[in-house]
Design an enzyme around this catalytic site. Structure first.
Site, short mmCIF file in Angstrom:
data_model
loop_
_atom_site.label_atom_id
_atom_site.label_comp_id
_atom_site.label_asym_id
_atom_site.label_seq_id
_atom_site.Cartn_x
_atom_site.Cartn_y
_atom_site.Cartn_z
CE LYS A 22 -18.91 -18.53 8.86
NZ LYS A 22 -19.17 -17.71 10.05
NE ARG A 38 -4.33 -1.68 1.75
CZ ARG A 38 -5.32 -1.91 2.59
NH1 ARG A 38 -5.25 -1.47 3.83
NH2 ARG A 38 -6.38 -2.58 2.20
N GLY A 64 -12.69 -4.87 1.71
CA GLY A 64 -14.11 -4.52 1.75
C GLY A 64 -14.55 -3.69 0.55
N GLY A 123 -8.97 -9.47 0.40
CA GLY A 123 -7.91 -9.86 1.35
C GLY A 123 -7.21 -11.18 1.06
C1 3PG Z 1 -8.73 -2.04 4.80
O1 3PG Z 1 -7.65 -2.34 5.31
O2 3PG Z 1 -9.54 -2.88 4.35
C2 3PG Z 1 -9.05 -0.59 4.62
O3 3PG Z 1 -7.97 0.20 5.02
C3 3PG Z 1 -10.31 -0.20 5.40
O4 3PG Z 1 -10.13 -0.40 6.77
P1 3PG Z 1 -11.40 -0.55 7.69
O5 3PG Z 1 -12.04 -1.87 7.34
O6 3PG Z 1 -10.91 -0.50 9.11
O7 3PG Z 1 -12.33 0.60 7.37
MG MG Z 2 -11.31 -4.18 6.26
#
Ligand code: 3PG
Ligand code: MG
Length: 397
Positions: A198, A37, A378, A355
């Site tokens: 899931k 990142r 997310g 992820g």
């Molecule tokens: C992440 O690592 O997915 C983003 O930086 C968002 O972080 P958060 O889920 O704590 O908002």
């Molecule tokens: Mg996150």
């Protein structure tokens, strides 16, 4: 023409440019263990330096919930970014207020400053107008380069964009361009691979993709719920029995949309979930009561590979098996390698994100061979669900 403003639309010379980055990086103590990142922020920061802007970086880190949590300070990240950028990066212990303003005041054109964790302030996550105003006071222009935080409507991702002239940074721009290649205007046929533990976490993704993809491979633990829905007895396998009706509805929807939903023809089973247990390969309806499915079998991988060969675009989220425990990474690694090969041969556009997906593609050693690998978790999922991301919406023309 992009639908959103970019750095090309901003006259930044001599200006204070407030840049939202995602420096929510994995750390061990004060050491950043994966700089991906940080690397992704470099093109925007370099360009702003070269164009004589004063660069003020802001980010969240962790989830301190509005309190000053010393272990969640961005100070060590400023040092790490300095190494990655190859230029000095100043740091200030606040994100708004007198100290932050003084630190900005001290900048010359081409200097870089990182503000303290925006989530140390309750106003950030509340997207409080007063907090956004305080942030906006530090800049003349706003650039959002944090796609991975764009699903959050927070002060630093959305609020400031309502106050200052705004644009997408280069990393955000790249991300949006590649995601458009996969979802908005893909070359067909499109294969989507959705895996993970899931069904419940990926319901909206599956629903949306049945309308977008020509072929949808469902893998990972979530495939088990679909196998249940088709009447297979799957022993001790992880599954969500309460979601069987939902899985049936998704199968119906796929049929109605003309989307071919591909489930495993064969599976790898074991009696225990541990590294390198005794395993066997069997048909999904041949799992014994004391066995569990932990990966997709070799015939299925061959089948997916064959189907992929006739596709032009691949969108991948989530592993096919319990990839963190050997040998249940096998199917994921093989399919990832095959996708990488087709990509290198210029037969396929391959986009992966989320992820575990990044970890899986890295495990296969092919992250650089995919067309694009998103660092977002997310935000990538919400984009795949067809949702509008507040941080992106705020940049639209
Ligand atoms: C992440 O690592 O997915 C983003 O930086 C968002 O972080 P958060 O889920 O704590 O908002
Ligand atoms: Mg996150």
């Amino acid at each position: 023409m992009t639908a959103f403003h970019t750095l090309d639309d901003l006259d930044v010379a001599g200006k204070r440019v407030l840049v939202r980055v995602d420096f929510n990086v994995p750390m061990e103590g004060a050491r950043v263990t994966d700089t991906t990142r940080l690397d992704r922020a470099v093109p925007t920061v370099r360009e702003l330096i070269d164009r004589n802007a004063k660069v003020i970086l802001m980010s969240h880190f962790g989830r301190p919930k509005g309190a000053r949590v010393p272990e969640m300070s961005l100070r060590p990240v400023a040092e790490a970014f300095e190494g990655v950028l190859g230029r000095p990066v100043a740091f200030v212990d606040d994100a708004v207020g007198d100290n932050a303003e003084a630190a900005v005041e001290a900048l010359s054109a081409g200097d870089v400053l990182l503000l303290e964790n925006t989530r140390f302030y309750p106003g950030e996550e509340k997207n409080d107008a007063e907090f956004s105003k305080q942030l906006a006071a530090l800049g003349d222009l706003y650039v959002n380069d944090a796609f991975s935080a764009a699903h959050r409507a927070h002060g630093s991702t959305e609020g400031v964009a309502q106050i200052l002239p705004s644009a997408a940074g280069r990393s955000m721009q790249r991300e949006l361009d590649y995601l458009a290649l996969a979802l908005a205007a893909p070359e067909r046929p499109v294969m989507a691979v959705v895996g993970g533990a899931k069904v419940s976490t990926k319901l909206d993704v599956l629903e949306h993709l049945t309308a977008k993809a020509d072929k949808l491979v469902v893998g990972g633990g979530m495939a088990n719920t679909f196998l249940l829905a088709l009447g297979a007895e799957i022993g001790k396998s992880l599954a969500e029995a309460d979601l069987v009706p939902t899985a049936k509805a998704i199968l119906e929807k796929a049929k109605a949309e003309g989307c071919e939903l591909l489930l495993p023809k064969d599976v790898v089973v074991a009696k225990e979930f541990a590294p390198n247990p005794e395993t066997r390969v069997c048909a999904p309806d041949d799992v014994a009561a004391d066995e569990m499915i932990l990966d997709v079998g070799p015939d299925s991988v061959d089948h997916y590979a064959e189907e992929l060969e006739s596709c032009k675009t691949l969108l991948w989220n989530g592993p096919l098996g319990a990839f963190e425990t050997p040998p249940f990474q096998t199917a994921t690694v093989e399919l990832a390698k095959f996708a990488a090969k087709l990509t290198l041969e210029e037969k396929l556009t391959s986009i992966a994100g989320g992820g575990d997906t990044v970890a899986a593609v890295n495990m296969a050693g092919v992250a650089d061979d995919f067309t694009y690998v998103s660092t977002a978790g997310g935000a990538f999922l919400e984009y795949m669900e067809g949702k509008a991301l507040p941080g992106v919406e705020a940049l639209k023309k």
